[in-house]
Design a protein around this motif. Structure first.
Motif, PDB file in Angstrom:
ATOM      1  N   LEU A  17       0.840  -1.046   0.052  1.00 53.92           N
ATOM      2  CA  LEU A  17       0.116  -0.149   0.024  1.00 53.92           C
ATOM      3  C   LEU A  17       1.009   1.331  -0.039  1.00 53.92           C
ATOM      4  O   LEU A  17       0.608   2.010  -0.769  1.00 53.92           O
ATOM      5  CB  LEU A  17      -0.988  -0.058   1.260  1.00 53.92           C
ATOM      6  N   LEU A  18       1.995   1.201   0.841  1.00 52.12           N
ATOM      7  CA  LEU A  18       2.896   2.369   0.787  1.00 52.12           C
ATOM      8  C   LEU A  18       3.523   2.528  -0.325  1.00 52.12           C
ATOM      9  O   LEU A  18       3.592   3.752  -0.858  1.00 52.12           O
ATOM     10  CB  LEU A  18       3.919   2.171   1.728  1.00 52.12           C
ATOM     11  N   LYS A  19       3.966   1.833  -1.132  1.00 56.68           N
ATOM     12  CA  LYS A  19       4.500   1.771  -2.512  1.00 56.68           C
ATOM     13  C   LYS A  19       3.482   2.441  -3.421  1.00 56.68           C
ATOM     14  O   LYS A  19       3.869   3.251  -4.208  1.00 56.68           O
ATOM     15  CB  LYS A  19       5.179   0.345  -2.938  1.00 56.68           C
ATOM     16  N   GLU A  20       2.204   1.729  -3.250  1.00 59.74           N
ATOM     17  CA  GLU A  20       1.312   2.008  -4.597  1.00 59.74           C
ATOM     18  C   GLU A  20       0.994   3.651  -4.099  1.00 59.74           C
ATOM     19  O   GLU A  20       0.609   4.455  -5.107  1.00 59.74           O
ATOM     20  CB  GLU A  20      -0.032   1.504  -4.153  1.00 59.74           C
ATOM     21  N   VAL A  21       0.502   4.110  -2.994  1.00 56.33           N
ATOM     22  CA  VAL A  21       0.263   5.358  -2.673  1.00 56.33           C
ATOM     23  C   VAL A  21       1.582   6.355  -2.889  1.00 56.33           C
ATOM     24  O   VAL A  21       1.102   7.318  -3.416  1.00 56.33           O
ATOM     25  CB  VAL A  21      -0.160   5.567  -1.071  1.00 56.33           C
ATOM     26  N   THR A  22       2.497   6.090  -2.471  1.00 59.54           N
ATOM     27  CA  THR A  22       3.595   6.826  -2.795  1.00 59.54           C
ATOM     28  C   THR A  22       3.944   7.000  -4.236  1.00 59.54           C
ATOM     29  O   THR A  22       4.140   8.164  -4.631  1.00 59.54           O
ATOM     30  CB  THR A  22       5.105   6.280  -2.260  1.00 59.54           C
ATOM     31  N   HIS A  23       3.975   6.144  -5.078  1.00 54.54           N
ATOM     32  CA  HIS A  23       4.004   6.279  -6.534  1.00 54.54           C
ATOM     33  C   HIS A  23       2.877   7.011  -7.116  1.00 54.54           C
ATOM     34  O   HIS A  23       3.386   8.032  -7.833  1.00 54.54           O
ATOM     35  CB  HIS A  23       4.161   4.894  -7.168  1.00 54.54           C
ATOM     36  N   ASP A  24       1.846   6.970  -6.519  1.00 52.19           N
ATOM     37  CA  ASP A  24       0.756   7.761  -7.095  1.00 52.19           C
ATOM     38  C   ASP A  24       0.917   9.236  -6.711  1.00 52.19           C
ATOM     39  O   ASP A  24       0.618  10.270  -7.473  1.00 52.19           O
ATOM     40  CB  ASP A  24      -0.602   7.350  -6.682  1.00 52.19           C
ATOM     41  N   GLY A  25       1.243   9.359  -5.382  1.00 54.28           N
ATOM     42  CA  GLY A  25       1.559  10.644  -4.979  1.00 54.28           C
ATOM     43  C   GLY A  25       2.729  11.389  -5.512  1.00 54.28           C
ATOM     44  O   GLY A  25       2.508  12.741  -6.076  1.00 54.28           O
ATOM     45  N   LEU A  26       3.895  10.800  -6.099  1.00 54.46           N
ATOM     46  CA  LEU A  26       5.112  11.314  -6.567  1.00 54.46           C
ATOM     47  C   LEU A  26       4.595  11.614  -8.319  1.00 54.46           C
ATOM     48  O   LEU A  26       5.168  12.669  -8.670  1.00 54.46           O
ATOM     49  CB  LEU A  26       6.153  10.252  -6.693  1.00 54.46           C
ATOM     50  N   ARG A  27       3.524  10.873  -8.689  1.00 55.07           N
ATOM     51  CA  ARG A  27       3.292  11.248 -10.236  1.00 55.07           C
ATOM     52  C   ARG A  27       2.333  12.542 -10.037  1.00 55.07           C
ATOM     53  O   ARG A  27       2.378  13.354 -11.109  1.00 55.07           O
ATOM     54  CB  ARG A  27       2.431  10.092 -10.589  1.00 55.07           C
ATOM     55  N   HIS A  28       1.384  12.651  -8.872  1.00 56.83           N
ATOM     56  CA  HIS A  28       0.599  13.924  -8.850  1.00 56.83           C
ATOM     57  C   HIS A  28       0.689  14.946  -8.055  1.00 56.83           C
ATOM     58  O   HIS A  28      -0.032  16.013  -8.317  1.00 56.83           O
ATOM     59  CB  HIS A  28      -0.912  13.106  -8.425  1.00 56.83           C
ATOM     60  N   PHE A  29       1.626  15.040  -7.019  1.00 54.53           N
ATOM     61  CA  PHE A  29       1.729  15.923  -6.050  1.00 54.53           C
ATOM     62  C   PHE A  29       3.117  16.455  -5.616  1.00 54.53           C
ATOM     63  O   PHE A  29       3.207  16.881  -4.736  1.00 54.53           O
ATOM     64  CB  PHE A  29       1.137  15.329  -4.808  1.00 54.53           C
ATOM     65  N   MET A  30       4.064  16.215  -6.649  1.00 52.81           N
ATOM     66  CA  MET A  30       5.415  16.780  -6.510  1.00 52.81           C
ATOM     67  C   MET A  30       5.372  18.226  -6.264  1.00 52.81           C
ATOM     68  O   MET A  30       6.531  18.403  -5.687  1.00 52.81           O
ATOM     69  CB  MET A  30       6.218  16.308  -7.526  1.00 52.81           C
ATOM     70  N   ASN A  31       4.724  19.127  -6.269  1.00 52.28           N
ATOM     71  CA  ASN A  31       4.752  20.320  -6.018  1.00 52.28           C
ATOM     72  C   ASN A  31       3.778  20.960  -4.975  1.00 52.28           C
ATOM     73  O   ASN A  31       3.587  21.990  -4.759  1.00 52.28           O
ATOM     74  CB  ASN A  31       4.484  21.265  -7.527  1.00 52.28           C
ATOM     75  N   HIS A  32       3.111  19.855  -4.281  1.00 57.77           N
ATOM     76  CA  HIS A  32       2.279  20.244  -3.238  1.00 57.77           C
ATOM     77  C   HIS A  32       3.039  19.943  -1.748  1.00 57.77           C
ATOM     78  O   HIS A  32       3.370  18.894  -1.402  1.00 57.77           O
ATOM     79  CB  HIS A  32       1.004  19.153  -3.112  1.00 57.77           C
ATOM     80  N   GLY A  40       7.778  12.830   2.590  1.00 54.03           N
ATOM     81  CA  GLY A  40       9.232  12.925   2.925  1.00 54.03           C
ATOM     82  C   GLY A  40       9.563  12.536   4.036  1.00 54.03           C
ATOM     83  O   GLY A  40      10.731  11.922   4.454  1.00 54.03           O
ATOM     84  N   TYR A  41       8.637  12.796   5.102  1.00 53.20           N
ATOM     85  CA  TYR A  41       9.001  12.518   6.703  1.00 53.20           C
ATOM     86  C   TYR A  41       8.807  11.005   6.700  1.00 53.20           C
ATOM     87  O   TYR A  41       9.829  10.395   7.421  1.00 53.20           O
ATOM     88  CB  TYR A  41       8.090  13.269   7.454  1.00 53.20           C
ATOM     89  N   MET A  42       8.045  10.315   6.214  1.00 53.65           N
ATOM     90  CA  MET A  42       7.687   8.995   6.312  1.00 53.65           C
ATOM     91  C   MET A  42       8.700   8.276   5.744  1.00 53.65           C
ATOM     92  O   MET A  42       9.329   7.241   6.096  1.00 53.65           O
ATOM     93  CB  MET A  42       6.224   8.724   5.651  1.00 53.65           C
ATOM     94  N   VAL A  43       9.197   8.619   4.554  1.00 52.22           N
ATOM     95  CA  VAL A  43      10.216   7.697   3.567  1.00 52.22           C
ATOM     96  C   VAL A  43      11.360   8.114   4.509  1.00 52.22           C
ATOM     97  O   VAL A  43      12.117   7.082   4.474  1.00 52.22           O
ATOM     98  CB  VAL A  43      10.290   8.438   2.678  1.00 52.22           C
ATOM     99  N   SER A  44      11.798   9.275   4.841  1.00 54.67           N
ATOM    100  CA  SER A  44      13.237   9.485   5.305  1.00 54.67           C
ATOM    101  C   SER A  44      13.210   8.673   6.816  1.00 54.67           C
ATOM    102  O   SER A  44      14.165   8.304   7.196  1.00 54.67           O
ATOM    103  CB  SER A  44      13.583  10.970   5.705  1.00 54.67           C
ATOM    104  N   MET A  63      12.536  15.423  -0.431  1.00 56.12           N
ATOM    105  CA  MET A  63      11.076  15.936  -0.400  1.00 56.12           C
ATOM    106  C   MET A  63      10.874  16.835   0.691  1.00 56.12           C
ATOM    107  O   MET A  63      10.179  17.900   0.627  1.00 56.12           O
ATOM    108  CB  MET A  63      10.396  14.564  -0.246  1.00 56.12           C
ATOM    109  N   LEU A  64      11.654  16.570   1.800  1.00 54.81           N
ATOM    110  CA  LEU A  64      11.679  17.542   3.183  1.00 54.81           C
ATOM    111  C   LEU A  64      12.072  18.843   2.592  1.00 54.81           C
ATOM    112  O   LEU A  64      11.585  20.044   3.031  1.00 54.81           O
ATOM    113  CB  LEU A  64      12.345  16.980   4.161  1.00 54.81           C
ATOM    114  N   ARG A  65      13.206  19.026   1.894  1.00 56.42           N
ATOM    115  CA  ARG A  65      14.025  20.035   1.590  1.00 56.42           C
ATOM    116  C   ARG A  65      12.756  20.801   0.542  1.00 56.42           C
ATOM    117  O   ARG A  65      12.641  22.037   0.841  1.00 56.42           O
ATOM    118  CB  ARG A  65      15.231  19.702   0.640  1.00 56.42           C
ATOM    119  N   ARG A  66      12.355  20.070  -0.293  1.00 59.86           N
ATOM    120  CA  ARG A  66      11.298  20.842  -1.398  1.00 59.86           C
ATOM    121  C   ARG A  66      10.187  21.432  -0.604  1.00 59.86           C
ATOM    122  O   ARG A  66       9.785  22.688  -0.941  1.00 59.86           O
ATOM    123  CB  ARG A  66      11.036  20.075  -2.458  1.00 59.86           C
ATOM    124  N   ALA A  67       9.431  20.719   0.308  1.00 60.92           N
ATOM    125  CA  ALA A  67       8.507  21.383   1.132  1.00 60.92           C
ATOM    126  C   ALA A  67       8.999  22.602   1.711  1.00 60.92           C
ATOM    127  O   ALA A  67       8.131  23.594   1.810  1.00 60.92           O
ATOM    128  CB  ALA A  67       7.930  20.317   2.191  1.00 60.92           C
TER     129      ALA A  67
END
Length: 123
Positions: A17-32, A40-44, A63-67
């Protein structure tokens, strides 16, 4: 629905589930910034759930840096980004209090996520 509860966690199901949601998020929300901070917090914190450890640890920090770049005045983003450096947890008292105030305002619920963030920053 997932078979995940606080006492009974199916790790394979969670990782999938984490991989699926992360992949989808990276595709759609990289500037959010909210997505970048949360994931970024969860992955780090747990890069081993997402794939190759060093690659995902670096991706989480990025991701944390970009946020933080998108919202430099956001206390939680700044604290999380600066905290991603292994020697940076000497945070000043007033910075920690500022983060605690924001967390108390944002995570008012009684769920696991609210409990987690309340406990992490209350230390």
């Amino acid at each position: 629905p997932l078979g995940i509860t606080e006492n009974n966690i199916d790790i394979e199901e969670l990782e999938s589930l984490l991989k699926e949601v992360t992949h989808d998020g990276l595709r759609h929300f990289m500037n959010h910034e909210d997505f970048l901070w949360c994931f970024g917090y969860m992955v780090s914190m747990t890069p081993y759930y997402f794939g190759e450890y060093n690659e995902w640890e670096e991706k989480g920090a990025s991701m944390l840096r970009r946020a933080h770049e998108l919202c430099p005045n956001e206390a939680i983003y700044a604290y999380s980004y600066l905290g991603s450096f292994s020697n940076a947890y000497g945070t000043r008292e007033n910075e920690l209090q500022q983060v605690q105030n924001v967390l108390e305002d944002r995570f008012k619920g009684e769920g696991l996520l609210s409990d987690y963030f309340k406990s992490i920053y209350a230390q």
